[in-house]
Motif scaffolding. Sequence first.
Motif, mmCIF file in Angstrom:
data_model
loop_
_atom_site.group_PDB
_atom_site.id
_atom_site.type_symbol
_atom_site.label_atom_id
_atom_site.label_comp_id
_atom_site.label_asym_id
_atom_site.label_seq_id
_atom_site.Cartn_x
_atom_site.Cartn_y
_atom_site.Cartn_z
ATOM 1 N N GLY A 299 61.481 71.537 66.738
ATOM 2 C CA GLY A 299 62.082 71.684 68.094
ATOM 3 C C GLY A 299 62.228 72.462 68.456
ATOM 4 O O GLY A 299 62.809 73.822 67.865
ATOM 5 N N GLU A 300 62.944 72.538 69.636
ATOM 6 C CA GLU A 300 63.455 73.967 70.328
ATOM 7 C C GLU A 300 64.454 74.615 69.921
ATOM 8 O O GLU A 300 64.829 75.878 69.963
ATOM 9 N N GLU A 301 65.137 73.716 69.317
ATOM 10 C CA GLU A 301 66.587 74.232 68.885
ATOM 11 C C GLU A 301 66.250 74.440 67.681
ATOM 12 O O GLU A 301 67.308 74.950 67.323
ATOM 13 N N THR A 302 65.027 74.452 66.483
ATOM 14 C CA THR A 302 65.179 75.282 65.283
ATOM 15 C C THR A 302 64.635 75.975 65.807
ATOM 16 O O THR A 302 63.921 77.326 66.348
ATOM 17 N N PRO A 303 64.325 77.094 63.969
ATOM 18 C CA PRO A 303 64.078 78.439 64.355
ATOM 19 C C PRO A 303 62.553 78.182 64.405
ATOM 20 O O PRO A 303 61.959 79.036 65.548
ATOM 21 N N VAL A 304 61.715 77.922 64.152
ATOM 22 C CA VAL A 304 60.375 77.063 64.486
ATOM 23 C C VAL A 304 60.450 76.747 66.099
ATOM 24 O O VAL A 304 59.537 78.122 66.689
ATOM 25 N N GLY A 305 61.201 75.938 66.853
ATOM 26 C CA GLY A 305 61.131 76.572 68.182
ATOM 27 C C GLY A 305 59.650 75.682 68.898
ATOM 28 O O GLY A 305 59.460 76.513 70.160
ATOM 29 N N LEU A 306 59.257 74.508 68.776
ATOM 30 C CA LEU A 306 57.826 74.471 68.968
ATOM 31 C C LEU A 306 58.456 73.277 70.417
ATOM 32 O O LEU A 306 59.629 72.159 69.729
ATOM 33 N N ALA A 307 58.137 73.512 71.469
ATOM 34 C CA ALA A 307 58.326 72.372 72.275
ATOM 35 C C ALA A 307 56.999 70.640 72.565
ATOM 36 O O ALA A 307 56.243 71.279 71.484
ATOM 37 N N ARG A 308 57.414 69.685 72.766
ATOM 38 C CA ARG A 308 57.285 68.987 72.342
ATOM 39 C C ARG A 308 55.497 68.476 73.134
ATOM 40 O O ARG A 308 54.665 68.217 72.695
ATOM 41 N N GLY A 309 55.496 69.010 74.298
ATOM 42 C CA GLY A 309 54.206 69.313 74.720
ATOM 43 C C GLY A 309 52.998 67.969 74.901
ATOM 44 O O GLY A 309 53.309 67.006 74.855
ATOM 45 N N LEU A 310 52.228 68.005 74.198
ATOM 46 C CA LEU A 310 50.930 67.148 74.238
ATOM 47 C C LEU A 310 51.492 65.793 72.727
ATOM 48 O O LEU A 310 51.075 64.519 73.052
ATOM 49 N N ASN A 311 52.538 66.688 72.034
ATOM 50 C CA ASN A 311 53.390 64.960 71.103
ATOM 51 C C ASN A 311 54.497 65.183 72.315
ATOM 52 O O ASN A 311 55.202 64.178 71.276
#
Length: 338
Positions: A311-323
């Motif tokens: 998720g956005e608070e991790t180093p990967v930083g992905l938003a939920r978006g379609l998920n």
Amino acid sequence: MKKTVLLGALTVAGLAAGAAAAGTLDDVKARGTLNCGVTTGLVGFAAPDANGEWAGFDVSICRAVAAAVLGDSKAVEFVPTTGKTRFTALASGEIDMLARNTTWTFSRDVDLKFEFTGVNYYDGQGFMVPKDLGVSSAKELDGATVCIQTGTTTELNLADFFRANNISYEPVPIETNAEAQQQYLAGACDVYTTDASGLAATRATFDDPAGHVLLPEIISKEPLGPLVRHGDHEWGDVVRWTLNALVSAEELGVTSANIAEVSAGSNNPEINRLLGSEGTLGEMMGLDADWAKSAIMAGGNYGEIFSSNIGEETPVGLARGLNAQWTNGGLLYSPPFR
């Protein structure tokens, strides 16, 4: 990160038919451990720590299934697989399920004789370049060298994209994400292309993540999800409905923090059926009544798993978006538990 299409479909199909006949659910129960195929290492999705303990978004799916079937989220043997080896490992019975950033495609489902049990991440193929390259669009990559994992749909998508845009490229074949990262950072290729989630995960491990850019183009649909062998429907149901349980739990507001309280009974009949305080859903699959409760307790609901791993608070930083859940404009949607 993706999947082999040209793998020797007849051989794989034959292996799959033989392996499925034994009944994977019974095998897992008798063995006392779940053999789960994962990637060789992708931060946020599946990677071992210094002590060899596996963690990540895909790893959490394996642990949830182990908890549902065996009552123990730790009863998992993680088997690292590459884009080339993953399907043979599943077809031969070396692993019981594959949870490895694998795209659901027609040929994998039909020709290779596998059964995808749902989508746990809606993705698409993207491109990463060094910021110093001065490129702002994938259409500006004419003549570029491109690091690309062999045995994946990425290869086919890349060829289609460059041909459609009348530009050329020179492929630099690699086997694993670790090799791709090494080659890319060493300057052996101008571009690294794979699923956009994988690019974000890879960039998060760089010493200087800001020095690398994800280009805006997403050139494919990559619905990623766990899969099992064709013909073993009982086992397929277990993996499918475990994933659905994690998705439904988020929608219904069942979390790792409140599950002990709500599992005693609530005024929502679907929550009660999901967590086993009423109905016989577990019995229908040959599992205990609290199978879904155990699965959710392993790492939380879908949203908790997403947030803590990628998720956005991790180093990967992905938003939920379609998920995101369908109620929040995303594509996540579980059939009802009834």
